[in-house]
Write a protein that holds these residues in place. Structure first.
Motif, mmCIF file in Angstrom:
data_model
loop_
_atom_site.group_PDB
_atom_site.id
_atom_site.type_symbol
_atom_site.label_atom_id
_atom_site.label_comp_id
_atom_site.label_asym_id
_atom_site.label_seq_id
_atom_site.Cartn_x
_atom_site.Cartn_y
_atom_site.Cartn_z
ATOM 1 N N GLU A 198 0.805 -1.232 0.000
ATOM 2 C CA GLU A 198 0.000 0.000 0.000
ATOM 3 C C GLU A 198 0.837 1.282 0.000
ATOM 4 N N ARG B 245 0.736 6.778 -6.906
ATOM 5 C CA ARG B 245 -0.369 7.685 -7.253
ATOM 6 C C ARG B 245 0.087 9.139 -7.174
ATOM 7 N N ARG C 143 0.518 4.278 -2.837
ATOM 8 C CA ARG C 143 0.233 5.683 -2.546
ATOM 9 C C ARG C 143 1.301 6.590 -3.143
#
Length: 180
Positions: free
Chosen positions: A78, A85, A82
């Motif tokens: 994760e 992104r 992030r």
């Protein structure tokens, strides 16, 4: 690699090479030249594909655009997703993300994840920020338990005395005060 109508990834350098498949109750192991090159959890379902995103780092170093829509990279942890992104919103962000991914084989996944988390906490993460944190973490760990031992012992501790350097100066002529 195919097994029971499922597909399992291998590192890109082993694509189209002969590898050995070893099946165990809970995982499969892929071996080339006597060395395990990949390990995946075994699935008894059919028609599934199992990726390890680390297998594709060499590929995205050559073709960073593959990072944007590559299915293997959806399986990243994760914090990495992030960061991805955030970086892909910027021009050239895919190349920067590839630099971060390329640090994984060098520094290890755990160290990279710590660096990514720290960079994300700063609010303005960048690839340089992550790499800088990795370098600082590495230098701290290299120096942390380091104790220098030597058979030589000092009888007199050296003093910080800058005036002793004045004794080393040699003047050409004492009257004009020029130093050679």
């Amino acid at each position: 690699m195919h097994l029971d109508r499922n597909r399992y990834s291998v590192p890109t350098e082993y694509a189209h090479h002969i590898v050995s498949l070893r099946c165990y109750p809970t995982y499969i192991s892929l071996v080339a030249d006597g060395i395990e090159i990949a390990r995946h959890p075994r699935s008894f379902d059919r028609y599934q594909t199992f990726y390890d995103w680390r297998h594709y780092i060499d590929l995205v170093e050559r073709k960073p655009g593959a990072l944007r829509n590559g299915a293997p990279f959806l399986t990243m942890p994760e914090p990495m997703l992030r960061l991805q992104r955030h970086l892909l919103k910027q021009t050239g962000g895919d190349r920067v993300m590839v630099q971060v991914l390329a640090a994984t084989p060098v520094h290890g996944l755990e160290a990279v994840l710590v660096a990514v988390e720290l960079a994300l906490e700063s609010g303005r993460p960048s690839g340089d920020h992550v790499l800088n944190i990795l370098a600082r973490l590495k230098s701290q760990s290299a120096h942390s338990g380091e104790v220098v031992r030597t058979a030589i012992t000092l009888k007199v501790e050296p003093l910080a005395d800058v005036y002793r350097y004045e004794q080393l100066r040699v003047t050409r002529n004492e009257e004009d005060g020029h130093v050679e």
